[in-house]
Enzyme design. Structure first.
Site, PDB file in Angstrom:
ATOM      1  N   GLY A  45      81.759  -7.946  -5.858  1.00 45.67           N
ATOM      2  CA  GLY A  45      80.998  -8.052  -4.623  1.00 45.67           C
ATOM      3  C   GLY A  45      81.714  -8.912  -3.606  1.00 45.67           C
ATOM      4  O   GLY A  45      82.609  -9.693  -3.946  1.00 45.67           O
ATOM      5  N   GLN A  50      82.815 -14.531   3.487  1.00 45.20           N
ATOM      6  CA  GLN A  50      84.032 -14.720   2.689  1.00 45.20           C
ATOM      7  C   GLN A  50      85.282 -14.190   3.397  1.00 45.20           C
ATOM      8  O   GLN A  50      86.394 -14.543   3.027  1.00 45.20           O
ATOM      9  CB  GLN A  50      83.911 -14.003   1.340  1.00 45.20           C
ATOM     10  CG  GLN A  50      82.887 -14.619   0.414  1.00 45.20           C
ATOM     11  CD  GLN A  50      82.889 -13.895  -0.910  1.00 45.20           C
ATOM     12  OE1 GLN A  50      82.225 -12.877  -1.075  1.00 45.20           O
ATOM     13  NE2 GLN A  50      83.655 -14.393  -1.865  1.00 45.20           N
ATOM     14  N   CYS A  88      84.086 -16.090  -8.445  1.00 39.73           N
ATOM     15  CA  CYS A  88      83.947 -15.784  -7.022  1.00 39.73           C
ATOM     16  C   CYS A  88      85.340 -15.668  -6.412  1.00 39.73           C
ATOM     17  O   CYS A  88      86.200 -16.492  -6.701  1.00 39.73           O
ATOM     18  CB  CYS A  88      83.163 -16.916  -6.347  1.00 39.73           C
ATOM     19  SG  CYS A  88      82.913 -16.657  -4.593  1.00 39.73           S
ATOM     20  N   LEU A  89      85.547 -14.630  -5.598  1.00 39.88           N
ATOM     21  CA  LEU A  89      86.860 -14.443  -4.971  1.00 39.88           C
ATOM     22  C   LEU A  89      87.214 -15.611  -4.066  1.00 39.88           C
ATOM     23  O   LEU A  89      88.373 -15.843  -3.757  1.00 39.88           O
ATOM     24  CB  LEU A  89      86.882 -13.136  -4.167  1.00 39.88           C
ATOM     25  CG  LEU A  89      86.840 -11.844  -4.993  1.00 39.88           C
ATOM     26  CD1 LEU A  89      86.694 -10.635  -4.081  1.00 39.88           C
ATOM     27  CD2 LEU A  89      88.082 -11.704  -5.856  1.00 39.88           C
ATOM     28  N   HIS A 130      74.164 -13.252  -6.095  1.00 44.30           N
ATOM     29  CA  HIS A 130      75.367 -14.031  -5.765  1.00 44.30           C
ATOM     30  C   HIS A 130      75.795 -13.765  -4.312  1.00 44.30           C
ATOM     31  O   HIS A 130      76.079 -14.690  -3.557  1.00 44.30           O
ATOM     32  CB  HIS A 130      76.478 -13.653  -6.756  1.00 44.30           C
ATOM     33  CG  HIS A 130      77.797 -14.323  -6.529  1.00 44.30           C
ATOM     34  ND1 HIS A 130      78.378 -15.154  -7.456  1.00 44.30           N
ATOM     35  CD2 HIS A 130      78.665 -14.280  -5.480  1.00 44.30           C
ATOM     36  CE1 HIS A 130      79.543 -15.599  -6.981  1.00 44.30           C
ATOM     37  NE2 HIS A 130      79.736 -15.073  -5.773  1.00 44.30           N
ATOM     38  N   GLU A 131      75.807 -12.481  -3.927  1.00 46.81           N
ATOM     39  CA  GLU A 131      76.284 -12.138  -2.579  1.00 46.81           C
ATOM     40  C   GLU A 131      75.277 -12.558  -1.506  1.00 46.81           C
ATOM     41  O   GLU A 131      75.671 -13.022  -0.442  1.00 46.81           O
ATOM     42  CB  GLU A 131      76.588 -10.633  -2.474  1.00 46.81           C
ATOM     43  CG  GLU A 131      77.626 -10.098  -3.459  1.00 46.81           C
ATOM     44  CD  GLU A 131      78.894 -10.918  -3.533  1.00 46.81           C
ATOM     45  OE1 GLU A 131      79.298 -11.500  -2.514  1.00 46.81           O
ATOM     46  OE2 GLU A 131      79.480 -11.003  -4.627  1.00 46.81           O
ATOM     47  N   HIS A 134      75.673 -16.084  -0.612  1.00 46.45           N
ATOM     48  CA  HIS A 134      76.792 -16.346   0.311  1.00 46.45           C
ATOM     49  C   HIS A 134      76.324 -16.320   1.764  1.00 46.45           C
ATOM     50  O   HIS A 134      76.853 -17.044   2.600  1.00 46.45           O
ATOM     51  CB  HIS A 134      77.891 -15.281   0.150  1.00 46.45           C
ATOM     52  CG  HIS A 134      78.929 -15.600  -0.883  1.00 46.45           C
ATOM     53  ND1 HIS A 134      79.729 -16.726  -0.829  1.00 46.45           N
ATOM     54  CD2 HIS A 134      79.318 -14.925  -1.992  1.00 46.45           C
ATOM     55  CE1 HIS A 134      80.561 -16.720  -1.869  1.00 46.45           C
ATOM     56  NE2 HIS A 134      80.331 -15.648  -2.596  1.00 46.45           N
TER      57      HIS A 134
HETATM   58 CO    CO Z   1      81.329 -15.084  -4.362  1.00 49.13          CO
END
Ligand code: CO
Length: 176
Positions: A45, A50, A88-89, A130-131, A134
């Site tokens: 995701g 991000q 997480c990226l 999670h997304e 963000h």
């Molecule tokens: Co993340």
């Protein structure tokens, strides 16, 4: 074109994203570039903050099709909590077990501006939570105990330094 992913502790990851009032070509272009970026990075995701854009847009790639969700909102979540591994990226190289609701009901708009509703459990439910976090400047590390978060961030810093060193040495092709 893939986009640069902002990494912790970039302050933009802590800001609240704004609702998208009009889905225009810029929104669709952003969504497509986010999809490309997510595929290239092999993530589950990605949320617009991000990639440095404070808009409420997320991409989820767990099922057969991508979910591209504009202004997603959790309408309902189950009361129980389950542990599952998350990474997480934006905080590459570290993972931790995070407590989440095992199932959620989410409303959003698709790229045509039509309302969509998803009811999901297990991994998709986790990625959705999670997304959406963000979009409010919340990271998975915020769900950990202080001690666990500290340990994880130490490990993150250590790995970050390691990666920098690796990169610095790469151009040198001389055998030692
Ligand atoms: Co993340």
């Amino acid at each position: 074109m893939t986009l640069e992913i902002r990494k912790y502790p970039d302050p933009i990851l802590r800001r609240k994203a704004r609702e998208i009032e009009k889905i225009d070509d810029a929104t669709r272009e952003l969504a497509h570039q986010m999809v490309e970026t997510l595929v290239a990075r092999r993530g589950y995701g990605l949320a617009a903050p991000q990639v440095g854009v404070l808009k409420r847009l997320i991409i989820v790639d767990v099922e057969d099709d991508f979910h591209i969700l504009v202004n997603p909102r959790i309408l309902e979540e189950s009361e129980e909590r389950v542990l599952g591994i998350e990474g997480c990226l934006s905080i590459p190289g570290v993972e931790a077990e995070v407590e989440r609701a095992p199932s959620v009901r989410v409303s959003a708009l698709n790229l045509d501006g039509e309302p969509v509703e998803l009811e999901r459990s297990e991994l998709v439910a986790r990625v959705l939570q999670h997304e959406i976090d963000h979009l409010d400047g919340v990271l998975f590390i915020d769900h950990l105990s202080d001690a666990k978060r500290l340990m994880l961030l130490k490990e993150y810093e250590r790995k970050k330094k390691g990666r920098r060193k690796e990169r610095a040495y790469k151009p040198v092709s001389m055998p030692l």
